[in-house]
Design a protein around this motif. Structure first.
Motif, PDB file in Angstrom:
ATOM      1  N   GLY A  58       7.128   5.653  10.729  1.00  0.00           N
ATOM      2  CA  GLY A  58       7.383   4.007  11.708  1.00  0.00           C
ATOM      3  C   GLY A  58       7.954   3.003  10.582  1.00  0.00           C
ATOM      4  N   GLN A  59       8.252   3.926   9.235  1.00  0.00           N
ATOM      5  CA  GLN A  59       8.682   2.774   8.708  1.00  0.00           C
ATOM      6  C   GLN A  59      10.717   3.157   8.178  1.00  0.00           C
ATOM      7  OE1 GLN A  59       6.237   1.339   5.265  1.00  0.00           O
ATOM      8  NE2 GLN A  59       5.688   3.944   5.060  1.00  0.00           N
ATOM      9  N   TRP A  60      11.293   2.272   7.562  1.00  0.00           N
ATOM     10  CA  TRP A  60      12.283   2.145   7.372  1.00  0.00           C
ATOM     11  C   TRP A  60      12.549   2.039   5.720  1.00  0.00           C
ATOM     12  CZ3 TRP A  60      11.501  -0.140  12.005  1.00  0.00           C
ATOM     13  CH2 TRP A  60      12.202   0.180  12.920  1.00  0.00           C
ATOM     14  N   PRO A  67      13.043  -0.674  -0.443  1.00  0.00           N
ATOM     15  CA  PRO A  67      12.369   0.992   0.165  1.00  0.00           C
ATOM     16  C   PRO A  67      11.562   1.888  -0.957  1.00  0.00           C
ATOM     17  CG  PRO A  67      14.748  -0.121  -0.462  1.00  0.00           C
ATOM     18  CD  PRO A  67      13.493  -1.037  -0.764  1.00  0.00           C
ATOM     19  N   GLY A  68      10.561   2.888  -0.157  1.00  0.00           N
ATOM     20  CA  GLY A  68       9.539   3.991  -0.708  1.00  0.00           C
ATOM     21  C   GLY A  68      10.333   3.984  -2.483  1.00  0.00           C
ATOM     22  N   ASP A  69      11.771   4.627  -2.370  1.00  0.00           N
ATOM     23  CA  ASP A  69      12.257   5.443  -4.059  1.00  0.00           C
ATOM     24  C   ASP A  69      12.803   3.901  -4.801  1.00  0.00           C
ATOM     25  OD1 ASP A  69      13.895   3.958  -2.741  1.00  0.00           O
ATOM     26  OD2 ASP A  69      15.301   6.110  -2.692  1.00  0.00           O
ATOM     27  N   ASN A 115       0.202   2.909   8.843  1.00  0.00           N
ATOM     28  CA  ASN A 115       1.152   4.067   7.426  1.00  0.00           C
ATOM     29  C   ASN A 115       1.817   2.921   6.601  1.00  0.00           C
ATOM     30  OD1 ASN A 115       0.784   5.735   8.439  1.00  0.00           O
ATOM     31  ND2 ASN A 115       2.302   5.591   9.854  1.00  0.00           N
ATOM     32  N   SER A 116       1.947   1.606   6.969  1.00  0.00           N
ATOM     33  CA  SER A 116       2.721   0.408   5.519  1.00  0.00           C
ATOM     34  C   SER A 116       1.935  -0.226   5.399  1.00  0.00           C
ATOM     35  CB  SER A 116       3.647  -0.203   6.555  1.00  0.00           C
ATOM     36  OG  SER A 116       4.810  -0.891   6.249  1.00  0.00           O
ATOM     37  N   ARG A 117       1.890  -0.436   4.253  1.00  0.00           N
ATOM     38  CA  ARG A 117       1.074  -1.128   3.585  1.00  0.00           C
ATOM     39  C   ARG A 117       2.155  -2.113   1.875  1.00  0.00           C
ATOM     40  NH1 ARG A 117      -4.040  -0.957   4.196  1.00  0.00           N
ATOM     41  NH2 ARG A 117      -4.831  -1.607   2.661  1.00  0.00           N
ATOM     42  N   TRP A 118       1.911  -3.680   1.830  1.00  0.00           N
ATOM     43  CA  TRP A 118       3.020  -4.309   1.037  1.00  0.00           C
ATOM     44  C   TRP A 118       2.660  -4.235  -0.131  1.00  0.00           C
ATOM     45  CZ3 TRP A 118       6.314  -6.617   3.374  1.00  0.00           C
ATOM     46  CH2 TRP A 118       5.871  -7.662   5.099  1.00  0.00           C
ATOM     47  N   GLU A 119       4.449  -4.116  -0.846  1.00  0.00           N
ATOM     48  CA  GLU A 119       3.942  -3.342  -2.659  1.00  0.00           C
ATOM     49  C   GLU A 119       2.557  -4.647  -3.333  1.00  0.00           C
ATOM     50  OE1 GLU A 119       7.461  -1.881  -0.031  1.00  0.00           O
ATOM     51  OE2 GLU A 119       7.211  -4.230  -0.479  1.00  0.00           O
TER      52      GLU A 119
END
Length: 325
Positions: A58-60, A67-69, A115-119
């Motif tokens: 569901g994320q981008w 971004p995750g990376d 699935n998504s959490r704030w940094e």
């Protein structure tokens, strides 16, 4: 105001994400016409391309705001490198602003909840976090996708500054409102109010608008000087940056929603936008905000921007037609 038919044709010869708005707001086409063009955002052009980049969870780009990376200690995090624009929140903002039907993202809200959490502090996505701009974006995106984001609405009511606006740096001890933080909050609150019909933040929204209007949308209260050079340099996408054009686009929508005439205290900002018009009736891309993107959404710096031209003409028509009446 009169608009050159050639400029209209030029704006129509673009992506459906812009074309339907030109049809609705400048040409005043029947709803069936512009809605048909709007529906194409999900299947054609830039809208379809952004949708194609969505992750299975569901994320981008594997992250909420970054971004995750993203390397927090690498060159991308250095001053001046620029916020990456590929992560979930920025992509949702763009698709929502382009008029994508939320149904095209069926199941996304639930996937992000899972699935998504704030940094920041690993907080759950739809609960927002401590940043006013992020919470404004999330409030609007949640309302668009049918999520219960009332806790974020409550957060805004509790975190307004005494002078009327908001500041993303309140956690660092700031007690003064900020032009960018206030505008991004206002945009999110208005979008949420329009979509849900919930008016509980209207008084706070009006107070924040007045914070900007008392400063004539551009000036520091203390010295009367321009709040910053960024306020008069226009770029699309607007992102989180405060400019006269971005602020006036909000003010137009708020005025129409509230059923009130334009506030004369915005006249300085209007003239900044008007003075940037080129002899051929268009506006130029004056800047680009650095940072990773999926693809460029508008023209390079120095070229005629159909997006900025559209926003400028729409704002000036709203102002001039009310002035004439």
């Amino acid at each position: 105001m009169m608009i050159d038919p050639g400029v209209i044709r030029w704006m129509l010869d673009t992506d459906p994400a812009l074309r339907w708005q030109v049809e609705r707001d400048l040409l005043e086409e029947p709803e069936a016409v512009w809605q048909a063009t709007r529906a194409r955002v999900a299947t054609e052009g830039m809208g379809a391309e952004l949708l194609a980049h969505q992750d299975p969870d569901g994320q981008w780009a594997g992250g909420a705001y970054f971004p995750g990376d993203f390397d927090w200690h690498g060159p991308e995090a250095a001053d001046g490198a620029g916020q990456p624009w590929t992560a979930t929140t920025w992509t949702l903002n763009t698709l929502r602003e382009w008029g994508l039907d939320g149904a095209a993202l069926d199941g996304t809200a639930e996937k992000l909840a899972a699935n998504s959490r704030w940094e920041y502090d690993d907080l759950p996505y739809w609960g927002g976090e401590v940043d006013a701009c992020i919470n404004g974006f999330t409030l609007a995106n949640g309302a668009w996708l049918g999520v219960d984001v009332e806790s974020i609405a409550t957060w805004f009511a509790e975190h307004a500054m005494t002078e009327g606006g908001w500041n993303c740096e309140w956690v660092e001890g700031s007690t003064r409102s900020s032009f960018p933080s206030t505008l991004n909050s206002l945009k999110g609150i208005l979008d949420w109010e329009i979509r849900t019909g919930d008016a509980r933040l209207r008084e706070a929204r009006h107070a924040a608008q007045d914070y900007l209007l008392r400063r004539r949308m551009l000036h520091r209260a203390s010295t009367g000087e321009l709040v910053g050079p960024w306020a008069t340099s226009f770029g699309y996408p607007f992102r989180h940056v405060y400019t006269a054009m971005n602020a006036l686009d909000y003010l137009r929508r708020a005025s129409l929603h509230d059923g009130v005439a334009p506030d004369e205290r915005a006249a300085d900002a209007i003239e900044v936008v008007r003075s940037a018009q080129q002899p051929d009736g268009t506006w130029l891309q004056q800047r680009r905000y650095p940072g990773r993107v999926w693809f460029e959404l508008d023209v390079p710096v120095g070229e005629r921007s159909p997006w900025l031209t559209f926003f400028a003409l729409r704002v000036l028509r709203w102002w001039d037609e009310n002035d004439a009446r």
